[in-house]
Motif scaffolding. Structure first.
Motif, PDB file in Angstrom:
ATOM      1  N   LEU A 151     101.245  -5.525  14.971  1.00  0.00           N
ATOM      2  CA  LEU A 151     101.068  -4.383  15.859  1.00  0.00           C
ATOM      3  C   LEU A 151     101.830  -3.164  15.316  1.00  0.00           C
ATOM      4  O   LEU A 151     101.361  -2.029  15.414  1.00  0.00           O
ATOM      5  N   HIS A 152     102.987  -3.395  14.716  1.00  0.00           N
ATOM      6  CA  HIS A 152     103.754  -2.298  14.131  1.00  0.00           C
ATOM      7  C   HIS A 152     102.947  -1.608  13.029  1.00  0.00           C
ATOM      8  O   HIS A 152     102.889  -0.373  12.942  1.00  0.00           O
ATOM      9  N   GLN A 153     102.310  -2.424  12.165  1.00  0.00           N
ATOM     10  CA  GLN A 153     101.486  -1.853  11.093  1.00  0.00           C
ATOM     11  C   GLN A 153     100.281  -1.111  11.679  1.00  0.00           C
ATOM     12  O   GLN A 153      99.886  -0.055  11.174  1.00  0.00           O
ATOM     13  N   LEU A 154      99.720  -1.678  12.723  1.00  0.00           N
ATOM     14  CA  LEU A 154      98.555  -1.058  13.358  1.00  0.00           C
ATOM     15  C   LEU A 154      98.915   0.307  13.953  1.00  0.00           C
ATOM     16  O   LEU A 154      98.196   1.290  13.776  1.00  0.00           O
ATOM     17  N   ILE A 155     100.045   0.364  14.647  1.00  0.00           N
ATOM     18  CA  ILE A 155     100.498   1.630  15.227  1.00  0.00           C
ATOM     19  C   ILE A 155     100.748   2.660  14.129  1.00  0.00           C
ATOM     20  O   ILE A 155     100.323   3.815  14.222  1.00  0.00           O
ATOM     21  N   SER A 156     101.434   2.224  13.064  1.00  0.00           N
ATOM     22  CA  SER A 156     101.729   3.136  11.958  1.00  0.00           C
ATOM     23  C   SER A 156     100.447   3.658  11.326  1.00  0.00           C
ATOM     24  O   SER A 156     100.324   4.853  11.021  1.00  0.00           O
ATOM     25  N   ALA A 157      99.476   2.760  11.130  1.00  0.00           N
ATOM     26  CA  ALA A 157      98.219   3.160  10.496  1.00  0.00           C
ATOM     27  C   ALA A 157      97.444   4.131  11.372  1.00  0.00           C
ATOM     28  O   ALA A 157      96.903   5.128  10.897  1.00  0.00           O
ATOM     29  N   TRP A 158      97.401   3.845  12.681  1.00  0.00           N
ATOM     30  CA  TRP A 158      96.645   4.692  13.613  1.00  0.00           C
ATOM     31  C   TRP A 158      97.227   6.097  13.658  1.00  0.00           C
ATOM     32  O   TRP A 158      96.508   7.088  13.568  1.00  0.00           O
ATOM     33  N   PHE A 159      98.553   6.181  13.810  1.00  0.00           N
ATOM     34  CA  PHE A 159      99.186   7.501  13.870  1.00  0.00           C
ATOM     35  C   PHE A 159      99.177   8.195  12.509  1.00  0.00           C
ATOM     36  O   PHE A 159      99.143   9.423  12.433  1.00  0.00           O
ATOM     37  N   SER A 160      99.219   7.414  11.423  1.00  0.00           N
ATOM     38  CA  SER A 160      99.146   8.021  10.089  1.00  0.00           C
ATOM     39  C   SER A 160      97.837   8.768   9.912  1.00  0.00           C
ATOM     40  O   SER A 160      97.800   9.885   9.392  1.00  0.00           O
ATOM     41  N   GLN A 161      96.751   8.120  10.322  1.00  0.00           N
ATOM     42  CA  GLN A 161      95.442   8.746  10.179  1.00  0.00           C
ATOM     43  C   GLN A 161      95.372  10.059  10.960  1.00  0.00           C
ATOM     44  O   GLN A 161      94.953  11.101  10.441  1.00  0.00           O
ATOM     45  N   ARG A 162      95.843  10.031  12.196  1.00  0.00           N
ATOM     46  CA  ARG A 162      95.795  11.242  13.002  1.00  0.00           C
ATOM     47  C   ARG A 162      96.753  12.303  12.495  1.00  0.00           C
ATOM     48  O   ARG A 162      96.475  13.493  12.556  1.00  0.00           O
ATOM     49  N   TYR A 163      97.887  11.871  11.988  1.00  0.00           N
ATOM     50  CA  TYR A 163      98.848  12.810  11.425  1.00  0.00           C
ATOM     51  C   TYR A 163      98.232  13.553  10.241  1.00  0.00           C
ATOM     52  O   TYR A 163      98.360  14.771  10.109  1.00  0.00           O
ATOM     53  N   LEU A 164      97.546  12.800   9.385  1.00  0.00           N
ATOM     54  CA  LEU A 164      96.914  13.424   8.214  1.00  0.00           C
ATOM     55  C   LEU A 164      95.791  14.373   8.639  1.00  0.00           C
ATOM     56  O   LEU A 164      95.635  15.457   8.069  1.00  0.00           O
TER      57      LEU A 164
END
Length: 450
Positions: free
Chosen positions: A125-138
């Motif tokens: 879940l930690h990786q999933l959260i990081s990936a989801w917010f990374s995409q939106r951040y970019l």
């Protein structure tokens, strides 16, 4: 404690369920469709490049459509360090540890008794959260760069184009500034503010001037820029547009002047312009546009705080116009108008105009029980000044208008002691020409108040 039901799985359109988080991401079930993955197909490679906590703060996650599985059931905010209890429920580490430290032996969501108080990091879940917010951040970062690039193009183009093309460019730039607050600093750094200021002058068309001002009032300007905007030719243009512009232009012009008035270097002679005062009074009386009324009254209130301007306001008929406006104002809107009248009552010509206006006492009395506490104070100040000036004439008019009953209600209310004292003094002033019995009968008091 906020209750939050955390989903154990995600439903597919065909009715099936996916329990594995990574499978959910790859299938696009969490709305992430296309989240960044590493060479081995996992989520870690791209997500580890960013700090989730920093991204969540910068993205203002409350405005995003954050999947519910990312939300901590305790804080109702996105998790940064998710951990799982023996019940299978996941929480933000700091929140659940605080819960346990308070002596709770149950799961906050299910209220099941915990047979083991250990917490297990939920790495997937930690990786999933990081990936989801990374995409939106970019995406947000890319969008911001694109917007700043387009804004820079428009600023450069404004130096060359003229006429309607310049107006359209300014309109586009204004929309971008309102939609993207990050542009406020970018415009200053790129010389955009200086260029916008240079567009305001004696030969500027109202079409260009109104759009330039619409941008400037949405920017954070330094003292030097504001000093430049105070040049007489620019103030004169703003006053002209305040008289002749559209309602939006007029409101922006009031914001422009109010912004400059906050500077210590602002000169009072600008406010002595009769054209400015007449334009503001006209805007305050335009019932079609409540926003315009509020903007005009707020600026007039600020202007009237300068004693040098009060005589000019009286000379353009402000007293009668504001008194006639009182019945149409909301409780919030009446406070600035009453404040202006209270200020005008401090000069002889203003007090005389208030006494001579037949609607001063009845309109002010009617507002007493529906104005804000500040509005009541200003209303009492006006009534006190008028009744004190001509007690025989005005006090009797106030009694006929029902002032005593309203004053007694103010005295019995939970307002501050100074307000009650002022009401008591005014009540005493009104009763001087009457016997007790006659005064009570004149007041038309209810049996309870008597």
């Amino acid at each position: 404690m906020p209750q939050f039901q955390q989903p154990a799985s995600w439903r597919l359109e065909g009715g099936g369920q996916v329990i594995d988080l990574e499978t959910a991401v790859k299938d696009g079930i969490l709305g992430g469709g296309g989240l960044p993955t590493g060479k081995d197909g996992t989520l870690g490679a791209a997500a580890e490049k960013f700090d989730p906590k920093k991204m969540i703060e910068e993205l203002d996650s409350a405005a995003e459509d954050v999947p519910s599985v990312f939300i901590c059931p305790i804080s109702l905010e996105p998790m940064v360090d998710p951990v799982t209890l023996c019940t299978g429920q996941t929480y933000e580490r700091a929140n659940i540890l605080k819960w346990l430290s308070l002596g709770h032996l149950t799961c906050p969501t299910t209220m099941q008794e915990l047979w083991d108080d250990a917490v297990t990091p939920n790495r997937t879940l930690h990786q999933l959260i990081s990936a989801w917010f990374s995409q939106r951040y970019l995406l947000v970062k890319k969008r911001s760069e694109d917007v700043q690039g387009r804004a820079a193009e428009l600023v450069q183009g404004l130096k060359k184009i003229k006429g309607q093309a310049r107006v359209e460019a300014l309109k586009e730039l204004q929309k971008m500034v309102v939609a993207h607050p990050s542009l406020k600093n970018a415009l200053a750094d790129s010389g955009g503010v200086a260029l916008l200021s240079s567009l305001l002058g004696p030969f500027t068309s109202h079409a260009v001037g109104s759009e330039a001002i619409a941008i400037l009032v949405n920017l954070s300007l330094d003292s030097d820029t504001k000093a430049s905007l105070m040049q007489p030719a620019r103030i004169s243009l703003v006053v002209d547009m305040l008289n002749e512009g559209t309602i939006d232009t007029k409101i922006n012009c009031t914001r422009y002047i109010e912004m400059l008035m906050a500077e210590k270097s602002f000169r009072c002679e600008f406010m002595l312009s009769l054209s400015l005062l007449v334009a503001l009074l006209r805007l305050a009386k335009d019932k079609r546009h409540p926003n315009g009324i509020a903007a005009a009254l707020n600026l007039l209130e600020a202007i009237c705080s300068r004693e040098q301007v009060r005589s000019s306001l009286v000379s353009v008929g402000a007293v009668t116009q504001l008194v006639e406006l009182l019945p149409n104002l909301s409780p919030e809107g009446s406070a600035p108008a009453l404040h202006i009248l209270a200020d005008l009552s401090t000069i002889p010509e203003g007090l005389s105009a208030l006494k001579d206006c037949p609607q001063t006492i009845p309109n002010t009395v009617r507002l007493l029980m529906r104005a804000s506490e500040a509005g009541v104070w200003y209303a009492l100040s006006v009534l006190w000044a008028v009744c004190k000036l001509a007690p025989d004439e005005c006090a009797s008019l106030a009694v006929e208008a029902g002032l005593p009953a309203n004053l007694l209600l103010v005295i019995q209310s939970g307002c501050n002691p100074e307000l009650k004292q002022r009401a008591a003094e005014l009540l005493k002033l009104c009763s001087l020409n009457y016997t007790a019995t006659l005064f009570i009968s004149k007041c038309k008091l209810t049996r309870t108040i008597q």
